[in-house]
Write an enzyme that holds these catalytic residues in place. Structure first.
Site, PDB file in Angstrom:
ATOM      1  N   ARG A 122      40.884  40.999  43.528  1.00 46.05           N
ATOM      2  CA  ARG A 122      40.292  39.690  43.285  1.00 46.05           C
ATOM      3  C   ARG A 122      40.011  39.006  44.616  1.00 46.05           C
ATOM      4  NH1 ARG A 122      44.797  40.203  39.817  1.00 46.05           N
ATOM      5  NH2 ARG A 122      44.263  40.218  37.600  1.00 46.05           N
ATOM      6  N   LYS A 147      47.498  37.314  40.572  1.00 48.30           N
ATOM      7  CA  LYS A 147      47.343  36.493  39.371  1.00 48.30           C
ATOM      8  C   LYS A 147      48.588  36.603  38.496  1.00 48.30           C
ATOM      9  CE  LYS A 147      44.116  35.537  35.611  1.00 48.30           C
ATOM     10  NZ  LYS A 147      42.843  35.930  34.967  1.00 48.30           N
ATOM     11  N   HIS A 213      33.599  39.096  42.000  1.00 53.29           N
ATOM     12  CA  HIS A 213      34.359  39.731  40.920  1.00 53.29           C
ATOM     13  C   HIS A 213      33.588  40.901  40.307  1.00 53.29           C
ATOM     14  CE1 HIS A 213      38.203  39.105  38.928  1.00 53.29           C
ATOM     15  NE2 HIS A 213      37.656  39.509  37.798  1.00 53.29           N
ATOM     16  N   ARG A 216      34.936  44.124  41.442  1.00 49.52           N
ATOM     17  CA  ARG A 216      36.145  44.539  40.718  1.00 49.52           C
ATOM     18  C   ARG A 216      35.779  45.174  39.382  1.00 49.52           C
ATOM     19  NH1 ARG A 216      41.816  43.368  39.979  1.00 49.52           N
ATOM     20  NH2 ARG A 216      42.300  42.553  37.927  1.00 49.52           N
ATOM     21  N   HIS A 239      46.429  44.238  35.223  1.00 44.91           N
ATOM     22  CA  HIS A 239      46.244  43.551  33.942  1.00 44.91           C
ATOM     23  C   HIS A 239      47.544  43.588  33.136  1.00 44.91           C
ATOM     24  CE1 HIS A 239      41.587  44.205  33.847  1.00 44.91           C
ATOM     25  NE2 HIS A 239      41.947  43.146  34.545  1.00 44.91           N
ATOM     26  N   TYR A 248      36.002  47.570  29.694  1.00 42.40           N
ATOM     27  CA  TYR A 248      35.118  48.398  30.514  1.00 42.40           C
ATOM     28  C   TYR A 248      34.591  49.613  29.758  1.00 42.40           C
ATOM     29  CZ  TYR A 248      36.911  45.332  34.076  1.00 42.40           C
ATOM     30  OH  TYR A 248      37.248  44.202  34.780  1.00 42.40           O
TER      31      TYR A 248
END
Length: 274
Positions: A122, A147, A213, A216, A239, A248
């Site tokens: 990120r 995050k 982003h 990513r 995640h 994805y």
């Protein structure tokens, strides 16, 4: 209240700004805010064309302020959080990623964009990297407090290591990998990195809507297309939920093309047209 609950400094600034704007719009001190005034302010934002995400940012901040700081939890049900439309992320082809990185304005941004794509980082993770976070012995990049305030290790590829070494030999940054122009002991901002990315998008003549982003997203999609298990990709991206990574599978054209339609196997259909 925010500090006690472990809310990050950047989110705290956003919450304070939202409360300040609401109070200024209504012409009342923050302590006098109530549900009806907050609802009127949110309607005002919608009429001005503020995005759903922008309205929700203000709504969440004001709900926290009323419920926690003012102790007016009974007001919360009247302050909605809007449902956002789900859109598939933009993904670049490998050729577009190469053009984008090559078009970056200078070696600093070329290296930063390489990290964003090459390790799936990120923007906040890229700018806050220190020299000590790069471990060429284990070939990992240590992400501190990413995050969700979580540490994790990202993969450091040999080619990415070579890019980082070239940048270090040129800049010799003392602490931060990407120091600010104003002070070597502070790093560049996410806004500066975003500007460098947009300059590269323009120079590379990429017509898609691209942000940092997007690199990513492209990293994850290209891994999936290369046959990497989605659970491994989940760990690499940091995640918390597999559902987040599974998006994805919906944006990869290669996966869609590789799946055979059951229509083509129906008896009596015949061979597809040449």
């Amino acid at each position: 209240d925010m500090t006690l609950r472990g809310i990050s400094p950047s989110t705290q600034r956003g919450y304070i700004g939202a409360v300040r704007r609401c109070a200024a719009h209504l012409g009342v001190p923050p302590g006098a805010l109530e549900a009806e005034g907050v609802r009127a302010f949110l309607l005002h934002l919608q009429r001005r064309g503020v995005s759903v995400a922008g309205v929700n940012h203000h709504s969440v901040a004001l709900r926290f302020f009323l419920r926690v700081t003012l102790g007016r939890g009974e007001h919360i049900e009247r302050i909605p959080v809007l449902r956002e439309a789900k859109r598939l992320p933009t993904v670049l082809t490998p050729e577009e990623v190469s053009r984008l990185i090559a078009a970056a304005p200078g070696m600093k941004y070329r290296t930063a964009l390489s990290l964003a794509y090459g390790a799936g980082l990120r923007a906040s993770e890229v700018i806050s990297l220190k020299l000590g976070n790069i471990d060429n012995r284990t070939m990992t990049i240590h992400i501190e407090q990413g995050k969700g305030r979580k540490d994790r290790n990202a993969k450091l590829s040999p080619h990415l290591l070579a890019v980082l070494r070239a940048w270090w030999l040129e800049a010799r940054p003392p602490v931060w990998l990407f120091p600010s122009r104003l002070s070597a002991f502070d790093h560049i901002s996410t806004r500066q990195l975003a500007r460098g990315c947009q300059a590269a998008v323009t120079a590379a003549e990429i017509k898609k809507r691209v942000t940092l982003h997007t690199l990513r997203h492209s990293f994850a999609t290209h891994l999936l297309e290369a046959g990497v298990d989605v659970r491994v990709i989940q760990v690499m991206l940091g995640h918390a939920k597999l559902e987040t990574t599974s998006i994805y599978t919906q944006v990869s054209p290669k996966l869609l093309q590789a799946a055979e339609s059951p229509f083509d196997r129906l008896p009596g259909i015949g061979a597809p047209p040449a």
